[in-house]
Design a protein around this motif. Structure first.
Motif, PDB file in Angstrom:
ATOM      1  N   ASP A 191       0.843  -1.203   0.000  1.00  0.00           N
ATOM      2  CA  ASP A 191       0.000   0.000   0.000  1.00  0.00           C
ATOM      3  C   ASP A 191       0.876   1.250   0.000  1.00  0.00           C
ATOM      4  OD1 ASP A 191      -1.778   2.043   0.372  1.00  0.00           O
ATOM      5  OD2 ASP A 191      -2.792   1.151   2.104  1.00  0.00           O
ATOM      6  N   PRO A 192       0.969   1.960  -1.127  1.00  0.00           N
ATOM      7  CA  PRO A 192       1.810   3.161  -1.169  1.00  0.00           C
ATOM      8  C   PRO A 192       1.279   4.300  -0.313  1.00  0.00           C
ATOM      9  CG  PRO A 192       0.572   2.932  -3.207  1.00  0.00           C
ATOM     10  CD  PRO A 192       0.346   1.673  -2.431  1.00  0.00           C
ATOM     11  N   GLY A 193       0.048   4.168   0.172  1.00  0.00           N
ATOM     12  CA  GLY A 193      -0.524   5.194   1.031  1.00  0.00           C
ATOM     13  C   GLY A 193      -0.112   5.082   2.478  1.00  0.00           C
ATOM     14  N   VAL A 194       0.616   4.010   2.832  1.00  0.00           N
ATOM     15  CA  VAL A 194       1.095   3.821   4.204  1.00  0.00           C
ATOM     16  C   VAL A 194       2.548   4.272   4.293  1.00  0.00           C
ATOM     17  CG1 VAL A 194       1.627   2.138   6.001  1.00  0.00           C
ATOM     18  CG2 VAL A 194      -0.486   1.918   4.675  1.00  0.00           C
ATOM     19  N   ALA A 210      14.791  -4.868  -6.700  1.00  0.00           N
ATOM     20  CA  ALA A 210      14.586  -3.430  -6.872  1.00  0.00           C
ATOM     21  C   ALA A 210      13.266  -3.126  -7.566  1.00  0.00           C
ATOM     22  CB  ALA A 210      15.753  -2.827  -7.659  1.00  0.00           C
ATOM     23  N   VAL A 211      12.986  -3.820  -8.676  1.00  0.00           N
ATOM     24  CA  VAL A 211      11.752  -3.519  -9.410  1.00  0.00           C
ATOM     25  C   VAL A 211      10.528  -3.966  -8.622  1.00  0.00           C
ATOM     26  CG1 VAL A 211      11.602  -5.663 -10.786  1.00  0.00           C
ATOM     27  CG2 VAL A 211      10.713  -3.494 -11.704  1.00  0.00           C
ATOM     28  N   LEU A 212      10.642  -5.059  -7.870  1.00  0.00           N
ATOM     29  CA  LEU A 212       9.510  -5.502  -7.058  1.00  0.00           C
ATOM     30  C   LEU A 212       9.255  -4.543  -5.899  1.00  0.00           C
ATOM     31  CD1 LEU A 212      10.220  -9.332  -7.043  1.00  0.00           C
ATOM     32  CD2 LEU A 212       8.368  -8.144  -8.235  1.00  0.00           C
ATOM     33  N   GLN A 213      10.313  -4.027  -5.307  1.00  0.00           N
ATOM     34  CA  GLN A 213      10.127  -3.041  -4.242  1.00  0.00           C
ATOM     35  C   GLN A 213       9.464  -1.776  -4.788  1.00  0.00           C
ATOM     36  OE1 GLN A 213      13.539  -0.995  -2.162  1.00  0.00           O
ATOM     37  NE2 GLN A 213      12.762  -2.196  -0.433  1.00  0.00           N
ATOM     38  N   MET A 214       9.871  -1.348  -5.969  1.00  0.00           N
ATOM     39  CA  MET A 214       9.252  -0.164  -6.568  1.00  0.00           C
ATOM     40  C   MET A 214       7.790  -0.417  -6.922  1.00  0.00           C
ATOM     41  SD  MET A 214      12.146   1.746  -8.873  1.00  0.00           S
ATOM     42  CE  MET A 214      12.524   0.337  -9.925  1.00  0.00           C
ATOM     43  N   ALA A 215       7.470  -1.648  -7.319  1.00  0.00           N
ATOM     44  CA  ALA A 215       6.080  -1.973  -7.624  1.00  0.00           C
ATOM     45  C   ALA A 215       5.224  -1.952  -6.363  1.00  0.00           C
ATOM     46  CB  ALA A 215       5.999  -3.348  -8.289  1.00  0.00           C
ATOM     47  N   LEU A 216       5.773  -2.444  -5.255  1.00  0.00           N
ATOM     48  CA  LEU A 216       5.024  -2.448  -4.001  1.00  0.00           C
ATOM     49  C   LEU A 216       4.802  -1.044  -3.462  1.00  0.00           C
ATOM     50  CD1 LEU A 216       6.417  -5.478  -1.933  1.00  0.00           C
ATOM     51  CD2 LEU A 216       4.520  -5.411  -3.556  1.00  0.00           C
ATOM     52  N   GLY A 240       4.631   1.692  -5.207  1.00  0.00           N
ATOM     53  CA  GLY A 240       3.922   2.551  -6.144  1.00  0.00           C
ATOM     54  C   GLY A 240       4.803   3.398  -7.030  1.00  0.00           C
ATOM     55  N   ALA A 241       6.125   3.205  -6.981  1.00  0.00           N
ATOM     56  CA  ALA A 241       7.019   4.005  -7.815  1.00  0.00           C
ATOM     57  C   ALA A 241       6.921   3.617  -9.286  1.00  0.00           C
ATOM     58  CB  ALA A 241       8.467   3.857  -7.329  1.00  0.00           C
ATOM     59  N   VAL A 242       6.527   2.367  -9.560  1.00  0.00           N
ATOM     60  CA  VAL A 242       6.255   1.923 -10.924  1.00  0.00           C
ATOM     61  C   VAL A 242       4.934   1.168 -10.916  1.00  0.00           C
ATOM     62  CG1 VAL A 242       8.724   1.731 -11.461  1.00  0.00           C
ATOM     63  CG2 VAL A 242       7.462  -0.301 -10.717  1.00  0.00           C
ATOM     64  N   GLN A 243       4.330   1.031 -12.083  1.00  0.00           N
ATOM     65  CA  GLN A 243       3.091   0.280 -12.211  1.00  0.00           C
ATOM     66  C   GLN A 243       3.397  -1.116 -12.745  1.00  0.00           C
ATOM     67  OE1 GLN A 243       0.978   3.410 -14.578  1.00  0.00           O
ATOM     68  NE2 GLN A 243      -0.549   3.237 -12.952  1.00  0.00           N
ATOM     69  N   SER A 244       2.512  -2.051 -12.437  1.00  0.00           N
ATOM     70  CA  SER A 244       2.735  -3.422 -12.853  1.00  0.00           C
ATOM     71  C   SER A 244       1.405  -4.142 -13.005  1.00  0.00           C
ATOM     72  CB  SER A 244       3.590  -4.157 -11.816  1.00  0.00           C
ATOM     73  OG  SER A 244       2.825  -4.419 -10.655  1.00  0.00           O
ATOM     74  N   ASP A 245       1.471  -5.383 -13.492  1.00  0.00           N
ATOM     75  CA  ASP A 245       0.273  -6.218 -13.558  1.00  0.00           C
ATOM     76  C   ASP A 245       0.259  -7.265 -12.450  1.00  0.00           C
ATOM     77  OD1 ASP A 245       2.233  -7.923 -14.465  1.00  0.00           O
ATOM     78  OD2 ASP A 245       1.288  -8.354 -16.405  1.00  0.00           O
ATOM     79  N   LEU A 246       0.968  -6.998 -11.358  1.00  0.00           N
ATOM     80  CA  LEU A 246       1.047  -7.944 -10.247  1.00  0.00           C
ATOM     81  C   LEU A 246      -0.304  -8.138  -9.554  1.00  0.00           C
ATOM     82  CD1 LEU A 246       4.477  -6.886  -8.706  1.00  0.00           C
ATOM     83  CD2 LEU A 246       3.955  -9.068  -9.817  1.00  0.00           C
ATOM     84  N   GLY A 247      -1.227  -7.207  -9.751  1.00  0.00           N
ATOM     85  CA  GLY A 247      -2.536  -7.349  -9.136  1.00  0.00           C
ATOM     86  C   GLY A 247      -3.473  -8.265  -9.900  1.00  0.00           C
ATOM     87  N   VAL A 248      -3.088  -8.632 -11.137  1.00  0.00           N
ATOM     88  CA  VAL A 248      -4.006  -9.408 -11.970  1.00  0.00           C
ATOM     89  C   VAL A 248      -3.399 -10.689 -12.522  1.00  0.00           C
ATOM     90  CG1 VAL A 248      -5.365  -7.391 -12.625  1.00  0.00           C
ATOM     91  CG2 VAL A 248      -3.383  -8.037 -14.013  1.00  0.00           C
ATOM     92  N   ALA A 249      -2.094 -10.856 -12.419  1.00  0.00           N
ATOM     93  CA  ALA A 249      -1.441 -12.039 -12.986  1.00  0.00           C
ATOM     94  C   ALA A 249      -0.293 -12.479 -12.093  1.00  0.00           C
ATOM     95  CB  ALA A 249      -0.927 -11.733 -14.394  1.00  0.00           C
ATOM     96  N   PRO A 250      -0.027 -13.781 -12.022  1.00  0.00           N
ATOM     97  CA  PRO A 250       1.070 -14.276 -11.178  1.00  0.00           C
ATOM     98  C   PRO A 250       2.420 -13.712 -11.614  1.00  0.00           C
ATOM     99  CG  PRO A 250      -0.368 -16.077 -11.852  1.00  0.00           C
ATOM    100  CD  PRO A 250      -0.773 -14.890 -12.652  1.00  0.00           C
ATOM    101  N   LEU A 251       3.328 -13.574 -10.666  1.00  0.00           N
ATOM    102  CA  LEU A 251       4.679 -13.103 -10.953  1.00  0.00           C
ATOM    103  C   LEU A 251       5.434 -14.161 -11.765  1.00  0.00           C
ATOM    104  CD1 LEU A 251       7.121 -11.203 -10.542  1.00  0.00           C
ATOM    105  CD2 LEU A 251       7.524 -12.359  -8.352  1.00  0.00           C
ATOM    106  N   THR A 252       5.869 -13.766 -12.955  1.00  0.00           N
ATOM    107  CA  THR A 252       6.667 -14.628 -13.817  1.00  0.00           C
ATOM    108  C   THR A 252       7.719 -13.758 -14.500  1.00  0.00           C
ATOM    109  OG1 THR A 252       5.360 -14.316 -15.844  1.00  0.00           O
ATOM    110  CG2 THR A 252       4.619 -16.041 -14.308  1.00  0.00           C
ATOM    111  N   ALA A 253       8.519 -14.387 -15.346  1.00  0.00           N
ATOM    112  CA  ALA A 253       9.503 -13.630 -16.124  1.00  0.00           C
ATOM    113  C   ALA A 253       8.822 -12.640 -17.058  1.00  0.00           C
ATOM    114  CB  ALA A 253      10.379 -14.584 -16.927  1.00  0.00           C
ATOM    115  N   ARG A 254       7.525 -12.869 -17.379  1.00  0.00           N
ATOM    116  CA  ARG A 254       6.799 -11.999 -18.314  1.00  0.00           C
ATOM    117  C   ARG A 254       6.011 -10.897 -17.613  1.00  0.00           C
ATOM    118  NH1 ARG A 254       6.010 -17.155 -19.992  1.00  0.00           N
ATOM    119  NH2 ARG A 254       3.905 -17.228 -19.145  1.00  0.00           N
TER     120      ARG A 254
END
Length: 237
Positions: free
Chosen positions: A64-67, A205-211, A213-227
């Protein structure tokens, strides 16, 4: 007062973890709830979580980037403020990026309209509790509502915990530079920015930024994979 650095070697992570868990079990007493020890990316420290609801809430807060700040076990500290029984109704305390102090109560089912909870709601914002903005009650159903995000947060935090002793500033700069091209990049693209074992740092690094809110991702709708896809954060998001 400036503390002089100790010349003693730091205990290994495994030794520290065993010590923390032993202390947590001792503090728990005779209650039967499971204990979880996990690294908090948001607080940059290990935290002990008591029970399933606390762990699910931890996964919610960590993405939650709001915390801005969080105390996952505030009841001992709050007991000196308002007494042990009402303090035990508060399972977590968060401070939002907007500066609000929010208490969280975690419950299995919907009904929680007890006299004690009503009294606590009435007391918030007044007297000794004037610095608290509100009490939020979260149920198990709410905590698992974003199942894919929850599972991916669990996996992402494992990557971040493994990189906890390494600076991630350069990997983050490299990833942001790649995202400035305007195209979506994959998790594999981010890993390949590093060489050898350094690839793991780029993943963290990229996963921390996704958590956060520094970057956007599709982690909310699809499992974490190389894609898994990452894009630059758009204004207003």
């Amino acid at each position: 007062m400036t503390q002089k650095p100790s010349n003693k070697p730091k205990a290994r992570i495994g030794t520290r973890i065993r010590g923390q868990m032993a202390a947590a079990y001792e503090a728990r007493g005779e209650t039967a709830g499971d204990l979880y020890l996990h690294f908090s990316s948001k607080m940059k420290m290990d935290v002990v979580l008591s029970g399933r609801l606390s762990y699910l809430h931890f996964l919610l807060v960590e993405r939650d980037p709001g915390v801005d700040q969080v105390d996952y076990a505030p009841s001992g500290r709050l007991a000196t403020l308002m007494g042990k029984e009402p303090a035990e109704l508060v399972d977590a305390e968060i401070k939002t990026t907007a500066g609000e102090v929010v208490w969280r109560r975690l419950i299995d089912k919907e009904a929680d309209d007890t006299e004690a909870v009503r009294d606590l709601r009435e007391a918030i914002g007044k007297g000794a509790l004037r610095g608290v903005n509100r009490l939020e009650v979260l149920t198990f159903k709410q905590l698992v509502a974003e199942d894919t995000w929850t599972r991916n947060t669990h996996r992402a935090l494992a990557w971040i915990a493994a990189a906890r002793s390494h600076p991630l500033s350069q990997p983050k700069q490299d990833i942001l530079a790649l995202l400035k091209t305007g195209r979506a990049v994959s998790f594999q693209d981010c890993l390949e920015l590093g060489a050898g074992q350094a690839q793991a740092l780029y993943g963290a690094a990229v996963l921390q930024m996704a958590l956060n809110g520094a970057v956007q991702s599709d982690l909310g709708v699809a499992p974490l994979t190389a894609r898994t896809r990452f894009t630059a954060r758009r204004e207003g998001h």
